[in-house]
Design a protein around this motif. Sequence first.
Motif, PDB file in Angstrom:
ATOM      1  N   SER A 124      11.997   0.051  92.091  1.00 47.96           N
ATOM      2  CA  SER A 124      11.364  -0.620  93.683  1.00 47.96           C
ATOM      3  C   SER A 124      10.739  -1.797  93.800  1.00 47.96           C
ATOM      4  N   ILE A 125      10.280  -2.322  94.566  1.00 45.05           N
ATOM      5  CA  ILE A 125       9.457  -3.145  94.751  1.00 45.05           C
ATOM      6  C   ILE A 125       8.352  -3.188  94.576  1.00 45.05           C
ATOM      7  N   THR A 126       7.982  -2.284  95.565  1.00 47.54           N
ATOM      8  CA  THR A 126       6.487  -1.973  95.168  1.00 47.54           C
ATOM      9  C   THR A 126       6.012  -1.253  93.827  1.00 47.54           C
ATOM     10  N   VAL A 127       6.821  -0.416  92.966  1.00 38.84           N
ATOM     11  CA  VAL A 127       6.425  -0.783  91.402  1.00 38.84           C
ATOM     12  C   VAL A 127       6.993  -1.635  90.803  1.00 38.84           C
ATOM     13  N   ILE A 128       7.421  -2.438  90.808  1.00 38.84           N
ATOM     14  CA  ILE A 128       7.463  -4.060  90.688  1.00 38.84           C
ATOM     15  C   ILE A 128       6.171  -4.638  90.824  1.00 38.84           C
ATOM     16  N   ALA A 129       6.166  -4.504  92.024  1.00 39.18           N
ATOM     17  CA  ALA A 129       4.557  -5.719  92.555  1.00 39.18           C
ATOM     18  C   ALA A 129       3.451  -4.837  91.455  1.00 39.18           C
ATOM     19  N   LEU A 130       3.389  -3.694  91.142  1.00 39.56           N
ATOM     20  CA  LEU A 130       2.628  -3.006  90.031  1.00 39.56           C
ATOM     21  C   LEU A 130       2.356  -3.631  88.972  1.00 39.56           C
ATOM     22  N   LEU A 131       3.218  -3.525  87.964  1.00 34.44           N
ATOM     23  CA  LEU A 131       3.638  -3.781  87.379  1.00 34.44           C
ATOM     24  C   LEU A 131       3.206  -5.113  87.053  1.00 34.44           C
ATOM     25  N   PHE A 132       3.495  -6.157  88.039  1.00 34.92           N
ATOM     26  CA  PHE A 132       3.556  -7.752  87.827  1.00 34.92           C
ATOM     27  C   PHE A 132       2.134  -8.232  87.874  1.00 34.92           C
ATOM     28  N   THR A 133       1.463  -7.113  88.654  1.00 31.15           N
ATOM     29  CA  THR A 133       0.092  -7.424  88.705  1.00 31.15           C
ATOM     30  C   THR A 133      -0.875  -7.216  87.525  1.00 31.15           C
ATOM     31  N   PHE A 134      -0.627  -6.317  86.828  1.00 34.57           N
ATOM     32  CA  PHE A 134      -0.976  -6.164  85.653  1.00 34.57           C
ATOM     33  C   PHE A 134      -0.575  -7.190  84.443  1.00 34.57           C
ATOM     34  N   ILE A 135       0.761  -7.648  84.750  1.00 37.48           N
ATOM     35  CA  ILE A 135       1.266  -8.366  84.176  1.00 37.48           C
ATOM     36  C   ILE A 135       0.463 -10.060  84.234  1.00 37.48           C
ATOM     37  N   TYR A 136      -0.362 -10.252  85.683  1.00 40.21           N
ATOM     38  CA  TYR A 136      -0.374 -11.005  85.481  1.00 40.21           C
ATOM     39  C   TYR A 136      -2.190 -11.427  85.710  1.00 40.21           C
ATOM     40  N   ASP A 137      -2.584 -10.575  85.460  1.00 38.95           N
ATOM     41  CA  ASP A 137      -4.436 -10.185  85.383  1.00 38.95           C
ATOM     42  C   ASP A 137      -4.616 -10.812  84.469  1.00 38.95           C
ATOM     43  N   PRO A 138      -5.662 -12.227  84.663  1.00 40.67           N
ATOM     44  CA  PRO A 138      -6.828 -12.776  84.196  1.00 40.67           C
ATOM     45  C   PRO A 138      -7.388 -12.172  82.894  1.00 40.67           C
ATOM     46  N   GLN A 139      -7.737 -10.856  83.195  1.00 36.88           N
ATOM     47  CA  GLN A 139      -8.486 -10.776  81.995  1.00 36.88           C
ATOM     48  C   GLN A 139      -7.705 -10.147  80.685  1.00 36.88           C
ATOM     49  N   ILE A 140      -6.441  -8.439  81.803  1.00 36.85           N
ATOM     50  CA  ILE A 140      -5.899  -7.684  79.958  1.00 36.85           C
ATOM     51  C   ILE A 140      -4.493  -8.442  80.180  1.00 36.85           C
ATOM     52  N   GLY A 141      -3.543  -9.131  81.300  1.00 38.17           N
ATOM     53  CA  GLY A 141      -2.624  -9.493  81.983  1.00 38.17           C
ATOM     54  C   GLY A 141      -2.063 -10.239  80.570  1.00 38.17           C
ATOM     55  N   ILE A 142      -0.204 -10.187  80.212  1.00 44.15           N
ATOM     56  CA  ILE A 142       0.475 -10.305  79.140  1.00 44.15           C
ATOM     57  C   ILE A 142      -0.111 -11.643  78.394  1.00 44.15           C
ATOM     58  N   VAL A 143       0.197 -12.355  79.973  1.00 45.87           N
ATOM     59  CA  VAL A 143       0.411 -13.562  80.369  1.00 45.87           C
ATOM     60  C   VAL A 143      -0.427 -14.825  79.216  1.00 45.87           C
ATOM     61  N   ASN A 144      -1.739 -14.317  79.422  1.00 47.80           N
ATOM     62  CA  ASN A 144      -2.611 -14.932  79.871  1.00 47.80           C
ATOM     63  C   ASN A 144      -2.925 -14.594  77.963  1.00 47.80           C
ATOM     64  N   LYS A 145      -2.509 -13.454  77.927  1.00 47.02           N
ATOM     65  CA  LYS A 145      -2.652 -13.145  76.195  1.00 47.02           C
ATOM     66  C   LYS A 145      -1.748 -13.368  75.663  1.00 47.02           C
ATOM     67  N   PHE A 146      -0.355 -13.591  76.114  1.00 40.48           N
ATOM     68  CA  PHE A 146       0.195 -14.529  75.180  1.00 40.48           C
ATOM     69  C   PHE A 146      -0.196 -16.211  74.808  1.00 40.48           C
ATOM     70  N   LEU A 147      -0.327 -16.685  76.269  1.00 35.84           N
ATOM     71  CA  LEU A 147      -0.835 -17.942  76.294  1.00 35.84           C
ATOM     72  C   LEU A 147      -1.761 -18.192  75.250  1.00 35.84           C
ATOM     73  N   SER A 148      -2.898 -17.226  74.630  1.00 36.15           N
ATOM     74  CA  SER A 148      -4.141 -17.690  73.870  1.00 36.15           C
ATOM     75  C   SER A 148      -4.275 -18.055  72.663  1.00 36.15           C
ATOM     76  N   LEU A 149      -2.341 -16.340  72.685  1.00 29.98           N
ATOM     77  CA  LEU A 149      -1.996 -16.334  70.974  1.00 29.98           C
ATOM     78  C   LEU A 149      -1.603 -17.321  70.948  1.00 29.98           C
ATOM     79  N   ILE A 150      -1.048 -18.225  71.627  1.00 27.76           N
ATOM     80  CA  ILE A 150       0.164 -19.180  71.095  1.00 27.76           C
ATOM     81  C   ILE A 150      -0.714 -20.244  71.152  1.00 27.76           C
TER      82      ILE A 150
END
Length: 294
Positions: free
Chosen positions: A116-142
Amino acid sequence: MLNLKRKITPYLYLAPCLLFLLVFVYYPIVENLRYSFFDFSAFSPSKTFVGLQNFIDLFHDKVFYIALKNNVLYAVISVVCQVFGGLILAAILEAPITRLLSGFFRTVFFLPVVISITVIALLFTFIYDPQIGIVNKFLSLIGLEDWTRAWLGESETAIYAVIAVSQWQSIGYIMMLFIVAIQGIPKELYEAADIDGAGGIRKFFSITVPQVKEMFFVTTLITLTGAFTVFNEPYILTGGGPGNSSDVLGTLLYHSAFFEDKMGYASTIATVILILTLMISIIQMKLFRTGKDG
């Protein structure tokens, strides 16, 4: 009498489908076109005829051009990522060397399509989160802390973040369509190429690409039409914001109809979307010469 019955019978079988199309497709299109020449709200007892004024107002609206630019951006990135990327993935999964694991990878790539697009949107809201999101975490890691940002909260990145979600979800569907097309290619062509000493890349461009021309047309049409009618992803993830930076024609239509209560203006936007998608379809049919040999 018998001959007349035989001539009429096929049309009787087609009649329910034609009736369905007339009632639920063509009649709403005609009514929407008619409404675009009026100014009215959802609960107004009457409509005021304004002619082409809604179209004039739309073409003088700066937000319209922002939304149109975002749709064009959506279309270009979607064709590159979904159509070309889907074709490459399909060719890789249908190659003899990967055939043993192709079933597993088909499932992996296709799974996002059924979520469901609702589930996907909720998932990517966390992924893109500036504090706890894995995108920023990964960028900081490298060691790329300077690249971290609020992906959905900045006007420069919001639309690209939304588009990325669509590519992740839809590429599996396009890939499966190409897999079906590739499986229909005669094996003798590849065997002849092997005898001639052709490599994998040469076989891809000389055999696979020409043989899936019709499917290439279908997938491009699906992708471009979807890019100009997209609504769910930008509305759920950003609501068109921040500001109007991630607005597309679909969200502009929705806001005009249900927030500003400008139903005639919203009908005008819908008419423009219809015209754009029809133009894209006609241009593609001319370019691909679908259904014709050579």
